[in-house]
Scaffold this motif. Structure first.
Motif, PDB file in Angstrom:
ATOM      1  N   ASP A   6       0.836  -1.208   0.000  1.00  9.53           N
ATOM      2  CA  ASP A   6       0.000   0.000   0.000  1.00  9.53           C
ATOM      3  C   ASP A   6       0.868   1.253   0.000  1.00  9.53           C
ATOM      4  O   ASP A   6       0.554   2.252  -0.655  1.00  9.53           O
ATOM      5  CB  ASP A   6      -0.915   0.007   1.227  1.00  9.53           C
ATOM      6  N   GLU A   7       1.967   1.203   0.742  1.00  7.00           N
ATOM      7  CA  GLU A   7       2.883   2.336   0.778  1.00  7.00           C
ATOM      8  C   GLU A   7       3.545   2.542  -0.582  1.00  7.00           C
ATOM      9  O   GLU A   7       3.762   3.675  -1.027  1.00  7.00           O
ATOM     10  CB  GLU A   7       3.943   2.092   1.854  1.00  7.00           C
ATOM     11  N   LEU A   8       3.858   1.444  -1.261  1.00  2.00           N
ATOM     12  CA  LEU A   8       4.427   1.557  -2.613  1.00  2.00           C
ATOM     13  C   LEU A   8       3.443   2.236  -3.567  1.00  2.00           C
ATOM     14  O   LEU A   8       3.838   3.051  -4.403  1.00  2.00           O
ATOM     15  CB  LEU A   8       4.776   0.171  -3.146  1.00  2.00           C
ATOM     16  N   LEU A   9       2.155   1.911  -3.438  1.00  2.00           N
ATOM     17  CA  LEU A   9       1.151   2.551  -4.278  1.00  2.00           C
ATOM     18  C   LEU A   9       1.085   4.051  -4.017  1.00  2.00           C
ATOM     19  O   LEU A   9       1.001   4.863  -4.939  1.00  2.00           O
ATOM     20  CB  LEU A   9      -0.223   1.922  -4.048  1.00  2.00           C
ATOM     21  N   ARG A  10       1.112   4.430  -2.739  1.00  2.00           N
ATOM     22  CA  ARG A  10       1.062   5.853  -2.404  1.00  2.00           C
ATOM     23  C   ARG A  10       2.281   6.586  -2.937  1.00  2.00           C
ATOM     24  O   ARG A  10       2.184   7.697  -3.467  1.00  2.00           O
ATOM     25  CB  ARG A  10       0.952   6.033  -0.886  1.00  2.00           C
ATOM     26  N   LYS A  11       3.431   5.958  -2.812  1.00  2.00           N
ATOM     27  CA  LYS A  11       4.658   6.641  -3.232  1.00  2.00           C
ATOM     28  C   LYS A  11       4.790   6.703  -4.746  1.00  2.00           C
ATOM     29  O   LYS A  11       5.298   7.692  -5.287  1.00  2.00           O
ATOM     30  CB  LYS A  11       5.862   5.944  -2.603  1.00  2.00           C
ATOM     31  N   SER A  12       4.323   5.691  -5.438  1.00  2.00           N
ATOM     32  CA  SER A  12       4.357   5.766  -6.902  1.00  2.00           C
ATOM     33  C   SER A  12       3.390   6.836  -7.398  1.00  2.00           C
ATOM     34  O   SER A  12       3.659   7.537  -8.377  1.00  2.00           O
ATOM     35  CB  SER A  12       4.006   4.401  -7.512  1.00  2.00           C
ATOM     36  N   SER A  13       2.258   6.996  -6.689  1.00  2.00           N
ATOM     37  CA  SER A  13       1.316   8.054  -7.037  1.00  2.00           C
ATOM     38  C   SER A  13       1.924   9.429  -6.803  1.00  2.00           C
ATOM     39  O   SER A  13       1.760  10.348  -7.612  1.00  2.00           O
ATOM     40  CB  SER A  13       0.027   7.900  -6.228  1.00  2.00           C
ATOM     41  N   ALA A  14       2.648   9.580  -5.684  1.00  2.00           N
ATOM     42  CA  ALA A  14       3.303  10.862  -5.399  1.00  2.00           C
ATOM     43  C   ALA A  14       4.353  11.181  -6.454  1.00  2.00           C
ATOM     44  O   ALA A  14       4.502  12.334  -6.877  1.00  2.00           O
ATOM     45  CB  ALA A  14       3.951  10.814  -4.013  1.00  2.00           C
ATOM     46  N   ALA A  15       5.084  10.166  -6.899  1.00  2.00           N
ATOM     47  CA  ALA A  15       6.090  10.389  -7.948  1.00  2.00           C
ATOM     48  C   ALA A  15       5.418  10.788  -9.259  1.00  2.00           C
ATOM     49  O   ALA A  15       5.916  11.655  -9.988  1.00  2.00           O
ATOM     50  CB  ALA A  15       6.925   9.125  -8.148  1.00  2.00           C
ATOM     51  N   ARG A  16       4.263  10.180  -9.550  1.00  2.00           N
ATOM     52  CA  ARG A  16       3.563  10.502 -10.802  1.00  2.00           C
ATOM     53  C   ARG A  16       3.075  11.942 -10.821  1.00  2.00           C
ATOM     54  O   ARG A  16       3.082  12.601 -11.869  1.00  2.00           O
ATOM     55  CB  ARG A  16       2.364   9.568 -10.983  1.00  2.00           C
ATOM     56  N   THR A  17       2.622  12.450  -9.685  1.00  2.00           N
ATOM     57  CA  THR A  17       2.070  13.805  -9.640  1.00  2.00           C
ATOM     58  C   THR A  17       3.126  14.857  -9.316  1.00  2.00           C
ATOM     59  O   THR A  17       2.790  16.020  -9.151  1.00  2.00           O
ATOM     60  CB  THR A  17       0.948  13.882  -8.597  1.00  2.00           C
ATOM     61  N   SER A  18       4.418  14.456  -9.218  1.00  2.00           N
ATOM     62  CA  SER A  18       5.472  15.432  -8.942  1.00  2.00           C
ATOM     63  C   SER A  18       5.696  16.318 -10.157  1.00  2.00           C
ATOM     64  O   SER A  18       5.282  16.016 -11.271  1.00  2.00           O
ATOM     65  CB  SER A  18       6.775  14.715  -8.591  1.00  2.00           C
ATOM     66  N   LYS A  19       6.371  17.439  -9.926  1.00  2.00           N
ATOM     67  CA  LYS A  19       6.607  18.402 -10.998  1.00  2.00           C
ATOM     68  C   LYS A  19       7.434  17.790 -12.129  1.00  2.00           C
ATOM     69  O   LYS A  19       7.262  18.115 -13.295  1.00  2.00           O
ATOM     70  CB  LYS A  19       7.318  19.640 -10.448  1.00  2.00           C
ATOM     71  N   GLN A  20       8.352  16.902 -11.766  1.00  2.00           N
ATOM     72  CA  GLN A  20       9.244  16.339 -12.790  1.00  2.00           C
ATOM     73  C   GLN A  20       8.490  15.495 -13.809  1.00  2.00           C
ATOM     74  O   GLN A  20       8.847  15.442 -14.980  1.00  2.00           O
ATOM     75  CB  GLN A  20      10.342  15.486 -12.130  1.00  2.00           C
ATOM     76  N   SER A  21       7.419  14.799 -13.357  1.00  2.00           N
ATOM     77  CA  SER A  21       6.695  13.912 -14.272  1.00  2.00           C
ATOM     78  C   SER A  21       5.383  14.514 -14.744  1.00  2.00           C
ATOM     79  O   SER A  21       4.618  13.869 -15.449  1.00  2.00           O
ATOM     80  CB  SER A  21       6.407  12.564 -13.589  1.00  2.00           C
ATOM     81  N   ALA A  22       5.109  15.766 -14.335  1.00  2.00           N
ATOM     82  CA  ALA A  22       3.827  16.373 -14.685  1.00  2.00           C
ATOM     83  C   ALA A  22       3.711  16.664 -16.170  1.00  2.00           C
ATOM     84  O   ALA A  22       2.621  16.759 -16.713  1.00  2.00           O
ATOM     85  CB  ALA A  22       3.626  17.667 -13.886  1.00  2.00           C
ATOM     86  N   ALA A  23       4.844  16.829 -16.849  1.00  2.00           N
ATOM     87  CA  ALA A  23       4.800  17.105 -18.286  1.00  2.00           C
ATOM     88  C   ALA A  23       4.345  15.862 -19.041  1.00  2.00           C
ATOM     89  O   ALA A  23       4.333  14.748 -18.518  1.00  2.00           O
ATOM     90  CB  ALA A  23       6.169  17.553 -18.778  1.00  2.00           C
ATOM     91  N   ASP A  24       3.942  16.070 -20.302  1.00  2.00           N
ATOM     92  CA  ASP A  24       3.449  14.954 -21.103  1.00  2.00           C
ATOM     93  C   ASP A  24       4.524  13.893 -21.297  1.00  2.00           C
ATOM     94  O   ASP A  24       5.673  14.203 -21.621  1.00  2.00           O
ATOM     95  CB  ASP A  24       2.996  15.462 -22.480  1.00  2.00           C
TER      96      ASP A  24
END
Length: 635
Positions: free
Chosen positions: A344-362
């Motif tokens: 569950d923690e891995l899911l939360r952290k992968s979600s946080a990485a996805r919504t970070s500024k670095q990955s926010a671009a297309d």
């Protein structure tokens, strides 16, 4: 096998009721109405089966009303169709019905049926004021109608299967002499049972749109990995999100959105390793679980993420309604056991990485890192505390004065939200406002700000004869509500504040999400006399075109231009040009962020009418602002 099943004997399990409870609570919150209900009809009466946990909801769960009294829901069940009553008080058909007498004068409801076509009841929303229930509200109710009926289908199949098994046992005892016939019939019953079980399992564990494993099956897979005793094991969770899904749904419709989701699901299935596990987490989110016994999991997951990003960068757009919709994703990655030992923690952290500024671009990907851990922890803490901020009276408004640059007098103020929490202390608005917008809390907070600012200004005008206006910032999320304009005008009327004493401040983000709806809302407000201001002018993409399309009274020059006036002659020329252009367009101009006498002298010489900043006054409590404006009237 007896096919005549009495649907009134089918009990609804607690976990299903809990799911329905979350649904009606969500509907009531999104639609901003006091009551959202799921009703169940019986032979002699109709029962409030699930009721939203709203403060002003008059319908307790379990309440029953005898049939034949003409309640709204009874009509929906009889006619097997949607019923919309915007205002029962002005409708002779409904002005004496029981619900209207209880204060619920507007209603929208849809029938709920078992898979046999027999009536279960209704799903409905009610309001204690006139409400035409916009298309978005009715579409939301329609989607939850289908969700509830899908649950009823599953329950019916389970009940039918149980009934079949019980009947099968009876037949075994009754027909022991007919061995061959019994054997044949038994085989048929077993096949039917296996088929029903398979159908139920499929519906419970797989997404109907994509055919992929759903959240439930993903969780079972994660639990299996957590309990595995084979070591060493490395794993990566890749959280894949579709960018701009809401924009696609709003502009092209949900059918086009479903086409995009289906296309991306097929692309992912074709291009991930055979050993990887792919699941559809929610509408616009997918999870790829990649495991290996090797130590190269980080390198392998990076290669996979890069491959997918490249794939969607060059994929053909989805064509719908003769419009091409480009495919775009962002991917966040968390590693086991490096980032977490709990799935569950891995899911939360992968979600946080996805919504970070670095990955926010297309079509970009980003690994989880320690800075995100801190941000995630802070965000969760802020969101947890913010959910109770209104109930705990932790939110207050401070007022920062607007100064007439020619006379030096206070002519108005901007209402600025402040939050002091017993655990977090004073939380800056730029820390909690984005979280409020993402979580949906901004709707209730925005209503609090509007009501408080209008009430306070009305008090100043009546009790102290203050001649000033108040500016209130409106979030893009609030502009998704088609009733926003009428809500603001109702508040002005209730507190007897003249419309010209309120200024609505918006940023370019409001105009980007739905230009047509924003224009409609702003036109209604402007025609009523409410001032309209464009904040952060000069920092957007199409500010000049906005001045042509929208009924702005005022533009606010962004503080970034003001702060560097002394160091940049180009900024001086830009500010002077903005002021000159605005004057030619008959627009008022506010320069915000004035902190020095030199900045004040510059905007005054440039004929900017209004200044705002720490030089003139910091944001402060209403009583402090009142003393400042009363002090000038004495001179």
């Amino acid at each position: 096998m007896n096919d005549a099943i009495n649907i009134h004997t089918i009990a609804i399990p607690d976990d299903v009721i809990d799911g329905w409870q979350q649904s009606v609570d969500l509907i009531a919150s999104i639609c901003e109405i006091p009551a959202s209900l799921i009703m169940r009809v019986h032979t002699q009466n109709i029962e409030v089966f699930v009721s939203s946990q709203s403060a002003s909801n008059p319908y307790p769960t379990g309440y029953k009303e005898a049939l034949g009294k003409g309640v709204y829901c009874e009509t929906v069940i009889k006619q097997r169709a949607e019923l919309l009553v915007p205002n029962a008080l002005v409708d002779p058909v409904w002005d004496h019905n029981t619900d209207a007498k209880a204060g619920m004068i507007s209603y929208c409801g849809l029938p709920l049926n078992w898979p046999t076509g027999e009536a279960f009841g209704t799903i409905c929303i009610l309001d204690n004021k006139a409400n035409h229930y916009n298309e978005q509200n009715r579409q939301l109710l329609y989607r939850f109608q289908k969700s509830v009926e899908a649950s009823l289908t599953i329950l019916y199949q389970k009940f039918k299967l149980q009934d079949a098994n019980e009947h099968l046992e009876q037949r075994v005892h009754q027909r022991t002499s007919e061995l061959e016939t019994l054997y044949h019939r038994l085989s048929q019953e077993i096949d039917e049972r296996h088929s029903a079980e398979k159908t139920i399992y499929q519906q419970n564990h797989y997404d109907t749109l994509t055919g992929l494993p759903n959240r439930k099956l993903l969780q079972e897979k994660l639990n299996t990995l957590e309990n595995v005793s084979l070591a060493p094991l490395s794993a990566a969770v890749l959280h894949v999100g579709i960018n701009n899904m809401k924009v696609i749904n709003d502009n092209f419709g949900y059918k086009a959105g479903d086409n995009v989701i289906h296309t991306i699901a097929n692309q992912l299935k074709q291009h991930i390793p055979a050993t990887a596990f792919l699941a559809h987490l929610s509408g616009d989110q997918f999870i790829i679980l990649h495991t290996t016994a090797e130590h190269s999991i980080a390198e392998e997951s990076a290669q996979l993420a890069n491959k997918l990003c490249q794939l969607f960068s060059f994929s053909r757009p989805v064509v719908t309604q003769e419009q091409a919709i480009p495919l775009s994703v962002s991917i966040g990655i968390a590693l086991y056991p490096d980032d977490a030992l709990d799935m569950d923690e891995l899911l939360r952290k992968s979600s946080a990485a996805r919504t970070s500024k670095q990955s926010a671009a297309d079509n970009q990907y980003q690994f989880f890192n320690l800075s995100m851990q801190s941000q995630l922890s802070t965000r969760l803490q802020i969101e947890s505390q913010l959910s109770n901020a209104l109930n705990n009276n932790e939110l207050v408004l401070h007022y920062q004065p607007f100064i007439c640059t020619q006379s030096g007098k206070v002519i108005g103020a901007e209402a600025l939200l402040r939050w002091n929490n017993s655990i977090l202390g004073n939380v800056p608005p730029d820390s909690f406002i984005p979280i409020a917008e993402q979580s949906g809390l901004i709707l209730s907070i925005g209503n609090f700000v509007l009501r408080s600012a209008i009430k306070q200004t009305a008090h100043w005008c009546k009790a102290h004869q203050v001649d000033a206006y108040v500016a209130v910032n409106i979030s893009p999320v609030q502009f998704r509500d088609e009733q926003l304009a009428s809500h603001i005008l109702e508040l002005l009327e209730f507190y007897e504040l003249p419309p010209h004493c309120l200024e609505v401040e918006i940023t370019e983000g409001v105009l980007l999400q739905d230009e047509a709806q924003a224009l409609e809302i702003l036109n209604i407000l402007a025609k009523s006399g409410v001032r309209i201001s464009l904040d952060d002018f000069g920092t957007g993409y199409s500010s000049l075109s906005y001045l042509q399309k929208f009924p702005f009274d005022t533009i606010k020059i962004d503080r970034s231009f003001i702060s560097s006036l002394a160091e940049s002659s180009r900024n001086q020329d830009l500010v002077s040009a903005i002021i000159s252009m605005a004057r030619n367009l008959k627009l008022h101009v506010v320069a915000e962020g004035i902190e020095t006498i030199e900045q004040s002298d510059f905007i005054t010489h440039a004929q900017c009418e209004i200044g705002q900043g720490y030089l003139y006054g910091k944001p402060d409590l209403p009583e402090v602002f009142l003393q400042q404006i009363l002090k000038q009237t004495k001179h």
